[in-house]
Design an enzyme around this catalytic site. Sequence first.
Site, mmCIF file in Angstrom:
data_model
loop_
_atom_site.group_PDB
_atom_site.id
_atom_site.type_symbol
_atom_site.label_atom_id
_atom_site.label_comp_id
_atom_site.label_asym_id
_atom_site.label_seq_id
_atom_site.Cartn_x
_atom_site.Cartn_y
_atom_site.Cartn_z
ATOM 1 C CB SER A 140 -1.055 -0.187 1.310
ATOM 2 O OG SER A 140 -1.922 0.957 1.336
ATOM 3 C CG ASP A 295 -2.892 3.843 -1.939
ATOM 4 O OD1 ASP A 295 -3.528 3.572 -2.856
ATOM 5 O OD2 ASP A 295 -2.772 2.948 -0.761
ATOM 6 C CG ASP A 297 -2.504 -0.812 -2.796
ATOM 7 O OD1 ASP A 297 -2.470 0.505 -2.446
ATOM 8 O OD2 ASP A 297 -3.300 -1.751 -2.230
ATOM 9 C CG ASP A 299 -5.701 0.419 -0.944
ATOM 10 O OD1 ASP A 299 -5.196 1.413 -1.184
ATOM 11 O OD2 ASP A 299 -5.782 -0.297 -0.180
#
Length: 564
Positions: A140, A295, A297, A299
């Site tokens: 993340s 961010d 990834d 999400d």
Amino acid sequence: MDWKKELNRWKEEENIDGSLKEQLELLDEAELEDAFYKELEFGTGGMRGKLGPGTNRMNVYTVRKAAKGLAEYVKNKKGDSIVIAYDSRYLSETFAVETARVAGAEGVKAYVFSSLRPTPELSFAVRHLGADAGVVITASHNPPEYNGFKVYNEDGGQLPPAEAEKMITLVQKVENELEVDTEEAGTLEENGLLAWVDTDVDEAYLEAVQGIRLSDDIDKDMSIIFTPLHGTAHPLVTDSLKRAGFTNVSLVEAQAEPDPEFSTVASPNPEETQAFTLAMEKGQKTGAELLIATDPDADRVGLAVPGEDGEYRVLNGNQTGALMLDYILSQNEELPDNKIMIKTIVTSEMGRAIASKYGARTLDTLTGFKFIGEKIREFEASGEATFAFGYEESYGYLVSSFVRDKDAVQASLMGAEMAAHWKKKGYTLLEALEELYKEHGYYIEGMDSLKLEGRAGTEKIARIVDSFRETELKKAGGLEVLATEDYQSSERIFADGTKETIHLPKSNVVKFILEEDGWFCLRPSGTEPKLKCYYGVKSGNRERSKELLEALRAEVSEKWHAVN
């Protein structure tokens, strides 16, 4: 674990990866102990840790061990396939392929994305492809030295506690992570146990994203700047905005390409204003009306808009969530009477007030979007409620449940539509937010964190939480304590001594409910070596709320720093 014994086991392994063996020789005793004193654990975001050698690090061997446990977990459920995605971090592609090699050796087919993909698309792909589980290799918004192994069930949601425990048990049964069986990728392809997925899933996902749109009566010429912060969101977010008719979208080119070092930011985290620096610089030159940052990834998403002075202001997660919730409930007339909004226990109470205005029920879950995804699944099965929106203070939002995790692609599109809606009415998002404050009260929140690494740090975090749990607080920040919520014992204890049961999974979290709608909550992070303390207050004006928040933070911070 006897860390020295574990270290020797690795050193004595003849076929260990050469680069990992070299790294071992460079570590001092304290670093070696931290690398071997335990195994990586599953927290709110799955298995996540620093890259490097050791049982407490992310490397091909700990990934293989996790993959072996996952394969057994799938087979125990009579399943036969998984989907694997990965982000732009160091070794992400390697870890994805290693996961497929282990799964294939166990007879479990792996659908692997052929290049970088966001976490929410992985969640979507699990159900779209009819798979039995999913994995995304990501850490993340953590620093570059981290990576992770996030697991999803057949519903596309992160593993909730009961399922995670089953998988953890299976992972722990793998006696030696250095001896996990693998199969060559080419052989797996020939045997139908490895398939590469690409644009077909992209297209299905993008079509679903367009389905969240609520209005075309908006200003689609609004100037937008987008930055994926060197992560995976670039193609999908820009395509989604284009398909929705936004004609004035530009990229922060220096941050458009994947980069595992995230070299243009101190941290690739849209929760932090510094992540918007280049977007703000470009926005000042072009007069952009909305900045969007995701961010690595994809999400989490952050939004920034210009204030009256022309300087950009980054909306925090609670503010963006409140604006989105109000917009969705005001515009979506098709939502039934049993609509429900789901948030976490550390998310602003402002959402509850907004939901109530529109006749929507609010449900609180523990921190972690897996709990929101779990509730969506339950409500779809029972018909008890209809999901309307889900969010958490840490910049995670879900508009539609075709994904079962926070989705920055959906949220980017909804954020743009919402801003364009308010622009056409003559408001910026900051002005629209002010109207919500005037209507519902000035809810202001804050969060402090204490980073404590290693075994000593973990032990101190536990002592701090226990000290608050065991102290009978009467007041905090000048506000009376009305109740203490101990999520480890599942008890809500009121000031008069009466108790009631909290019907949520057990967790090492303590929350204090204060008068005047105030509260604070202590919670060890599930993904980082941190203790986090969240605060919330409310009053009839901004200055009073700021004063309440400052007093509360100061007193609580003093108490936790006093613990040895």
